[in-house]
Design a protein around this motif. Structure first.
Motif, PDB file in Angstrom:
ATOM      1  N   GLN A 143       0.842  -1.194   0.000  1.00 31.70           N
ATOM      2  CA  GLN A 143       0.000   0.000   0.000  1.00 31.70           C
ATOM      3  C   GLN A 143       0.875   1.242   0.000  1.00 31.70           C
ATOM      4  OE1 GLN A 143      -1.269   1.926   3.378  1.00 31.70           O
ATOM      5  NE2 GLN A 143      -3.428   2.026   2.853  1.00 31.70           N
ATOM      6  N   LEU A 146      -0.009   7.668  10.780  1.00 32.32           N
ATOM      7  CA  LEU A 146       0.532   7.512  12.137  1.00 32.32           C
ATOM      8  C   LEU A 146       0.558   8.829  12.898  1.00 32.32           C
ATOM      9  CD1 LEU A 146       3.463   5.085  11.275  1.00 32.32           C
ATOM     10  CD2 LEU A 146       1.520   4.542  12.739  1.00 32.32           C
ATOM     11  N   VAL A 195       8.742   3.851  11.813  1.00 34.32           N
ATOM     12  CA  VAL A 195       8.438   2.470  11.458  1.00 34.32           C
ATOM     13  C   VAL A 195       7.786   1.800  12.656  1.00 34.32           C
ATOM     14  CG1 VAL A 195       9.363   0.263  10.681  1.00 34.32           C
ATOM     15  CG2 VAL A 195      10.439   2.385   9.923  1.00 34.32           C
ATOM     16  N   VAL A 196       6.639   1.177  12.447  1.00 35.29           N
ATOM     17  CA  VAL A 196       5.978   0.418  13.516  1.00 35.29           C
ATOM     18  C   VAL A 196       5.507  -0.918  12.942  1.00 35.29           C
ATOM     19  CG1 VAL A 196       5.177   2.485  14.729  1.00 35.29           C
ATOM     20  CG2 VAL A 196       3.692   1.406  13.032  1.00 35.29           C
ATOM     21  N   ARG A 197       5.183  -1.837  13.841  1.00 38.56           N
ATOM     22  CA  ARG A 197       4.502  -3.061  13.419  1.00 38.56           C
ATOM     23  C   ARG A 197       3.012  -2.852  13.624  1.00 38.56           C
ATOM     24  NH1 ARG A 197       5.837  -8.577  15.686  1.00 38.56           N
ATOM     25  NH2 ARG A 197       5.551  -7.549  17.696  1.00 38.56           N
ATOM     26  N   SER A 198       2.217  -3.592  12.877  1.00 43.60           N
ATOM     27  CA  SER A 198       0.772  -3.468  13.057  1.00 43.60           C
ATOM     28  C   SER A 198       0.127  -4.835  12.900  1.00 43.60           C
ATOM     29  CB  SER A 198       0.181  -2.508  12.025  1.00 43.60           C
ATOM     30  OG  SER A 198       0.264  -3.086  10.745  1.00 43.60           O
ATOM     31  N   PHE A 253       2.195  -6.641  10.095  1.00 39.11           N
ATOM     32  CA  PHE A 253       2.553  -5.828   8.932  1.00 39.11           C
ATOM     33  C   PHE A 253       3.468  -4.684   9.373  1.00 39.11           C
ATOM     34  CE2 PHE A 253      -1.674  -7.591   8.419  1.00 39.11           C
ATOM     35  CZ  PHE A 253      -1.627  -8.163   7.157  1.00 39.11           C
ATOM     36  N   PHE A 279       4.415  -0.857   9.037  1.00 35.16           N
ATOM     37  CA  PHE A 279       3.960   0.458   8.581  1.00 35.16           C
ATOM     38  C   PHE A 279       5.182   1.384   8.583  1.00 35.16           C
ATOM     39  CE2 PHE A 279      -0.797   0.449  10.090  1.00 35.16           C
ATOM     40  CZ  PHE A 279      -1.063  -0.553   9.174  1.00 35.16           C
ATOM     41  N   MET A 306       2.722   0.447   3.540  1.00 34.38           N
ATOM     42  CA  MET A 306       2.419  -0.775   4.298  1.00 34.38           C
ATOM     43  C   MET A 306       3.042  -1.956   3.570  1.00 34.38           C
ATOM     44  SD  MET A 306      -1.378  -2.207   5.240  1.00 34.38           S
ATOM     45  CE  MET A 306      -1.652  -3.779   6.044  1.00 34.38           C
TER      46      MET A 306
END
Lengths: 432, 422
Positions: free
Chosen positions: B179, B186, B199-202, B212, B214, B223
């Motif tokens: 994506q 965020l 940068v994060v995890r989701s 995923f 992000f 994404m």
């Protein structure tokens, strides 16, 4: 019978009648200072089926876009069989309107194989345009048909040079990415002779359209071949990579608010953009009628009367189910204000009750989608631009039996002295 | 087996990445600057020029004089980016870089006007996945990167159908972008992950257990899939495709991920080419990849892509019959009311199909207008003249059932039987 004495006849400020597009002379001094004439942009509406197409046209759309059974992006809309497409095009031609057929999936080779025979049929039906996002499909359509080609917003054209590329490839019109501002549209129009179309209303992809394949990788549904499961509306846990950055947060983080550009009608009209598009082939009759009639009124009142206050139109549009609104990318790049983080649920001020299907004298037959009681306050969205409120005195089912409450998905018959016509919409204000 | 020369391609935004990638065997570096590169996982937004690119290019050439270099201009540019692209083109001349990769095919028109000496490689990320599309773009681009949605079989077909001069690259390893949005999702959270580059995890509540990535930077939000694309176990298939380059994407991961993958792909391919009959990947080699990877390693759609196949079947079925009406009201034992959507005659071969797909033969002995006026059963009905009609109630006549008219083509199919499900 409707109690006409209690009727509220509230009319959206609009002018003109069926088939109102065209060049309008503006005689006010203010107008003559910067433009002697303004061309009313085409108002382009979604039509998930033939009834919605007729509703859209009767409520003021200049053109509708529809999906065939092959290769549109809205798999879950009703979509049009070939014969229904022919009916739609015939109906449009009879009324001076246009029908564009969406062929806006990204094609794999297997899709191309099934598309070629479909194009032969479409060439005979002769819609007024194809909406295409795939370069291969465009080349095939150019080779096999004489139909005008429009580049879909799915192609994510964001700048002048993208427009040039698609024009050279055969496009007569480019539907710009929803992130392109009106100002950028003007710059493109200044240097390139190409028709531009922008979305002005409805749900929006959170991503650049055509640049999202979340469904492909989570659900096995191809976002760009009609299978989008709207992952962007889901709730996500957001987990910092470093725990010291804070706790996990849960949010509908990609839930884009709906687009509403009615307050920007003056800028849109003055920009010279040829077509203003309403999203929503899967939306209800009420949505189509309400959005089309409201934008019709707003365009007409700006062009004909130089009206620049659009609060009433905004309020009208807010009544129908929505995820709150932003102006998307029309006046600036959408930021956090364009996301509805709290919920994917919609909000609304009215419920769709049904659609008027037939009128004979004072007798009306309506198709009811949501049950209501005889004494409930209901409202008619008339294609004349009027909104009538009242309560029915009596109603019957199709065996002629009087009823106090309607069923769901049924026809009812009632009497009225109001000027109700076929394709008017019945809605019910939600009690607060 | 077809591959003559293995070209391994990877991304570099820093001097360290240039060094480690070339030492690990990369033949081609895609240089990035975040001002015009969409997702380098490196922040160049504070600088106002592209001199970094010349520095990286010079360093690369000092380490490996024969290495190929290109620049990744893969943002979706808006009109306000165009001056920056002018600036980039000038710097590329200084750096002697003559290849630019773009996501937006429209940039072919920009380079034709402003920097025609630059050759272009198209990496659309999505779309451009059929022969006709790729054929069109051949006139504008020296090479094209296959999108991740195309299965191996389709790639083979496309390569065969197009001229032998066509050059194709493929991402063989690394995170899959699923994506691309300009919206800074965020930044709107109450929890302040609001740095310009984050940068994060989701985890999607609809698909628990999948994580995923992000990635947000000033270009917006990106994404990534919950797994890395990895074709390390598909070396023979890759060799057979005879691509002009294999892309290993280690952006967002430690440099050891990229260098390990470069070495593995090189070693395995050499071994396969030397002796394809005895070739197999060892568990140690798989373990080496697993040690540097943080996500599951999968081939994605390389082997097969069956997304939305049911839709294709549905569209084929739709051509053998015509829906001529829809039941809009039903009073059991009394009436059904039908919205006519297509012309038909009561004499036609008709059936009612319930929303569940059950079909019942329909014979019309008498019919009425919606206002209860009798209609002749010899008349042809049409949506214009008879939008709504009433029939005596019949089995299957529930609301939303469709009235189906069979065309002559259908005569070869199984006869209709009451309640048969097609």
């Amino acid at each position: 019978m409707l109690s006409g004495g209690q009727m509220t006849n509230r009319r959206l400020p609009r002018s003109g009648g069926f088939g109102r597009s065209g060049v309008v002379k503006v005689s006010t001094l203010a107008a003559s200072q910067h433009l002697a004439t303004v061309r009313k942009p085409e108002l382009l509406a979604p039509a998930g089926n033939i009834e919605k197409l007729k509703i859209a046209f009767q409520h003021g759309a200049d053109a509708c876009y529809v999906g065939g059974t092959v290769f549109g992006l809205r798999k879950f809309a009703d979509n049009f069989s070939d014969s229904e497409l022919q009916n739609a095009v015939d109906y449009a031609n009879e009324n001076g309107k246009k029908v564009y057929v969406v062929l806006n999936g990204y094609a794999h080779n297997s899709d191309i194989e099934s598309l070629a025979p479909h194009l032969e049929i479409l060439e005979k039906i002769k819609p007024h345009g194809f909406i295409i996002s795939d370069m291969g499909v465009m080349q095939l359509a150019k080779k096999m048909t004489t139909v005008d080609l429009h580049t879909s917003t799915q192609a994510s054209v964001t700048n002048l040079y993208g427009c040039k590329l698609w024009k050279n490839a055969g496009a007569k019109r480019v539907i710009l990415a929803r992130e392109v501002s009106i100002e950028d549209c003007k710059k493109i129009k200044e240097v390139l002779d190409i028709e531009l179309e922008v979305f002005v209303h409805g749900a929006m992809c959170a991503s650049y359209s055509g640049k999202c394949v979340i469904s492909n990788y989570t659900a096995g549904r191809d976002s760009n071949r009609g299978g989008c499961i709207q992952s962007c509306r889901h709730k996500y846990d957001i987990i910092p990579t470093n725990p010291q950055e804070g706790p996990t947060v849960t949010s509908h983080i990609m839930n884009a608010k709906d687009l509403m550009g009615v307050s920007l009608i003056p800028q849109l009209v003055e920009s010279g953009i040829e077509s203003l598009k309403i999203e929503g082939r899967m939306k209800s009759n009420l949505y189509v009628a309400n959005a089309v009639s409201t934008y019709r009124a707003a365009i007409d009142d700006y062009c004909d009367n130089r009206q620049t206050s659009f609060t009433e139109y905004e309020n009208e549009l807010k009544k129908v189910s929505n995820r709150h609104f932003s102006t998307g990318g029309l006046d600036h790049m959408p930021g956090t204000e364009s996301i509805y983080y709290d919920s994917a649920e919609g909000t609304k001020g009215v419920d769709l009750i049904g659609t008027v299907k037939a009128v004979q004298g004072n007798q009306v037959i309506a198709e009811i989608k949501v049950p209501f009681y005889k004494d409930d306050l209901i409202e008619f969205v008339s294609q004349s631009g009027n909104r009538y409120q009242d309560r029915l005195i009596s109603m019957k089912n199709m065996s002629g039996i009087p009823i106090e409450k309607t069923g769901q998905n049924c026809l009812i018959q009632f009497e009225t002295t109001l000027p109700i016509t076929e394709f008017d919409i019945i809605r019910k204000p939600i009690a607060i | 087996m077809k591959l003559s020369t293995l070209k391994l391609i990877t991304y570099a935004s820093t001097i360290d990445q240039v060094k480690s990638s070339l030492e690990a065997g990369a033949n081609h570096l895609i240089l990035e600057d975040s001002k015009l590169s969409l997702r380098p996982f490196h922040d160049d937004f504070q600088t106002s020029d592209f001199t970094k690119i010349t520095l990286l290019a010079n360093h690369a050439r000092s380490l490996s004089p024969g290495c190929e270099l290109s620049f990744n201009l893969d943002i979706l540019p808006h009109n306000h980016h165009l001056p920056l692209i002018h600036q980039l083109a000038q710097e590329l001349d200084k750096a002697f870089i003559t290849t630019v990769r773009v996501q937006d095919p429209g940039l072919a028109e920009w380079f034709k006007e402003h920097a025609p000496h630059i050759t272009l490689i198209l990496n659309c990320e999505t779309g451009n996945q059929n022969t006709e599309s790729i054929r069109y773009y051949q006139d504008h681009f020296k090479a094209q990167v296959f999108v991740n949605d195309i299965p191996n079989k389709d790639m083979q077909k496309i390569i065969t159908e197009l001229a032998s001069s066509a050059q194709f690259e493929l991402q063989v390893q690394g995170p899959i972008l699923i994506q691309n949005s300009p919206r800074p999702f965020l930044s709107g959270l109450t929890n302040p992950h609001t740095d310009s580059t984050t940068v994060v995890r989701s985890q999607d509540h609809e698909y628990p257990g999948r994580y995923f990535t992000f990635y947000q930077n000033p270009h917006g939000h990106l994404m990534y899939a919950y797994f890395d694309k990895s074709l390390l176990k598909n070396i023979p298939d890759l060799v057979a495709l005879n691509l002009s380059g294999w892309i290993i994407d280690g952006r967002g991961y430690p440099d050891t991920y990229t260098s390990t993958c470069l070495k593995l792909y090189r070693a395995l391919t050499n071994r396969y080419i030397q002796n394809p009959d005895t070739y197999e990947i060892t568990s140690d080699e798989i373990k080496k990849l697993d040690e540097v990877a943080t996500l599951p390693q999968k081939p994605g759609f390389f082997k097969i892509n069956q997304t939305d196949q049911d839709r294709i079947k549905k569209s084929k079925a739709a051509h053998s019959e015509t829906k001529v009406g829809i039941v809009v009201d039903s009073i059991k034992g009394e009436w059904i009311s039908i919205q006519v959507t297509h012309p038909f005659s009561p004499q036609d071969t008709l059936a009612i199909m319930t929303p569940e797909g059950k079909r019942y033969p329909l014979s019309i002995e008498e019919m009425y207008s919606i206002w209860n006026t009798p209609l002749s059963i010899t008349d042809t009905l049409s949506p214009q003249k008879n939008a709504l009609i009433k029939l005596k109630w019949q089995k299957g006549g529930q609301v939303k059932s469709a009235l189906i008219k069979y065309s002559e083509i259908i005569e070869t199919q199984s006869p209709i039987t009451a309640g048969s499900k097609k």
